[in-house]
Design a protein around this motif. Structure first.
Motif, mmCIF file in Angstrom:
data_model
loop_
_atom_site.group_PDB
_atom_site.id
_atom_site.type_symbol
_atom_site.label_atom_id
_atom_site.label_comp_id
_atom_site.label_asym_id
_atom_site.label_seq_id
_atom_site.Cartn_x
_atom_site.Cartn_y
_atom_site.Cartn_z
ATOM 1 N N ALA A 60 0.811 -1.216 0.000
ATOM 2 C CA ALA A 60 0.000 0.000 0.000
ATOM 3 C C ALA A 60 0.848 1.271 0.000
ATOM 4 C CB ALA A 60 -0.929 -0.009 1.214
ATOM 5 N N ALA A 173 -8.381 -11.871 4.699
ATOM 6 C CA ALA A 173 -9.619 -11.158 4.386
ATOM 7 C C ALA A 173 -9.301 -9.736 3.934
ATOM 8 C CB ALA A 173 -10.538 -11.143 5.602
ATOM 9 N N ALA A 174 -8.337 -9.107 4.604
ATOM 10 C CA ALA A 174 -7.915 -7.762 4.197
ATOM 11 C C ALA A 174 -7.196 -7.790 2.853
ATOM 12 C CB ALA A 174 -7.009 -7.163 5.275
ATOM 13 N N LEU A 176 -7.819 -9.520 0.314
ATOM 14 C CA LEU A 176 -8.757 -9.598 -0.812
ATOM 15 C C LEU A 176 -9.062 -8.231 -1.397
ATOM 16 C CD1 LEU A 176 -11.276 -12.295 0.490
ATOM 17 C CD2 LEU A 176 -9.772 -12.492 -1.510
ATOM 18 N N ALA A 177 -8.877 -7.186 -0.600
ATOM 19 C CA ALA A 177 -9.135 -5.840 -1.096
ATOM 20 C C ALA A 177 -7.973 -5.301 -1.923
ATOM 21 C CB ALA A 177 -9.418 -4.899 0.081
ATOM 22 N N LEU A 178 -6.814 -5.948 -1.842
ATOM 23 C CA LEU A 178 -5.614 -5.442 -2.519
ATOM 24 C C LEU A 178 -5.094 -6.352 -3.615
ATOM 25 C CD1 LEU A 178 -3.634 -4.204 0.632
ATOM 26 C CD2 LEU A 178 -4.916 -2.792 -0.980
ATOM 27 N N VAL A 181 -8.160 -12.576 -6.381
ATOM 28 C CA VAL A 181 -8.620 -13.732 -5.608
ATOM 29 C C VAL A 181 -7.672 -14.916 -5.792
ATOM 30 C CG1 VAL A 181 -10.480 -15.410 -5.336
ATOM 31 C CG2 VAL A 181 -11.027 -12.996 -5.675
#
Length: 210
Positions: A60, A173-174, A176-178, A181
């Motif tokens: 990020a 789970a976090a 998956l936003a970055l 899949v």
């Protein structure tokens, strides 16, 4: 019938690891984990535990993974010093620092070509799992989560591997936003194998030497 460990008194000084044995065991563990992480990173996958947290932050922010991994673990040393002692904390700090350097250097030392992703995650899980076992058995860890997992095992009787699995579930789970899949799915497979190796093999009642 009582087990041999219940009927034979063992002199702790006779089985304690020497400084040379600790250096050897920790070095072997670091090399195994470093190679495993390099293999995973080569394919652009992520991993769990504090290394995974550092990887998400690095992704990020654009910062170097090695530096982020080093910095993420700093707050845990105060807790480790109070709860697990100076030896464990100092060894953990040395291991984290060494791994931070290794993950930056290994790609230049071991260039990789095409690697089957299924083999990569299996190899990562096995290499990193065995490497972490070596580090644990020589009174060290590779990050803050390792400290918390060992504390949970010692104080609550919860296997270290199971604690790590819970943290990893939230981490992925976090992720998956970055990440795509498919990347998260492969990475999760590697984390499950790694934590399975630790959960099945990190038993202090089966390992005598302190």
């Amino acid at each position: 019938m009582a087990s041999p460990l219940q009927t034979i008194e063992i002199d702790p000084d006779a089985v304690r690891h020497t400084p040379l044995e600790d250096a050897q065991g920790l070095s072997v563990g670091l090399v195994l984990v470093g190679v495993g992480v390099a293999l995973l990173a080569h394919l652009g996958f992520v991993t769990g535990q504090t290394a995974g947290l550092a990887l998400l932050i690095a992704h990020a922010s654009g910062w170097s993974f090695g530096w982020v991994f080093f910095l993420v673990n700093l707050p845990f040393y105060a807790v480790a010093w109070r709860r697990l002692g100076a030896e464990f904390t100092l060894k953990s700090a040395v291991c984290v620092t060494a791994l931070s350097v290794l993950v930056e250097l290994i790609p230049g030392w071991m260039p990789m070509g095409e690697v089957n992703p299924v083999f990569a995650v299996v190899a990562f899980g096995c290499l990193a799992g065995v490497g972490l076992l070596a580090v644990f058995r020589h009174k060290g860890s590779l990050g803050g989560l390792g400290v918390l997992a060992l504390m949970a095992q010692d104080r609550l009787g919860i296997r270290a591997g199971y604690v790590q699995i819970g943290f990893d579930a939230a981490l992925f789970a976090a992720a998956l936003a970055l990440f795509p899949v498919s990347v998260v799915a492969y990475s999760l497979g590697g984390a499950i194998i790694l934590n399975g190796v630790i959960a099945f093999n990190h038993r202090r009642d089966r390992y005598i030497a302190p």
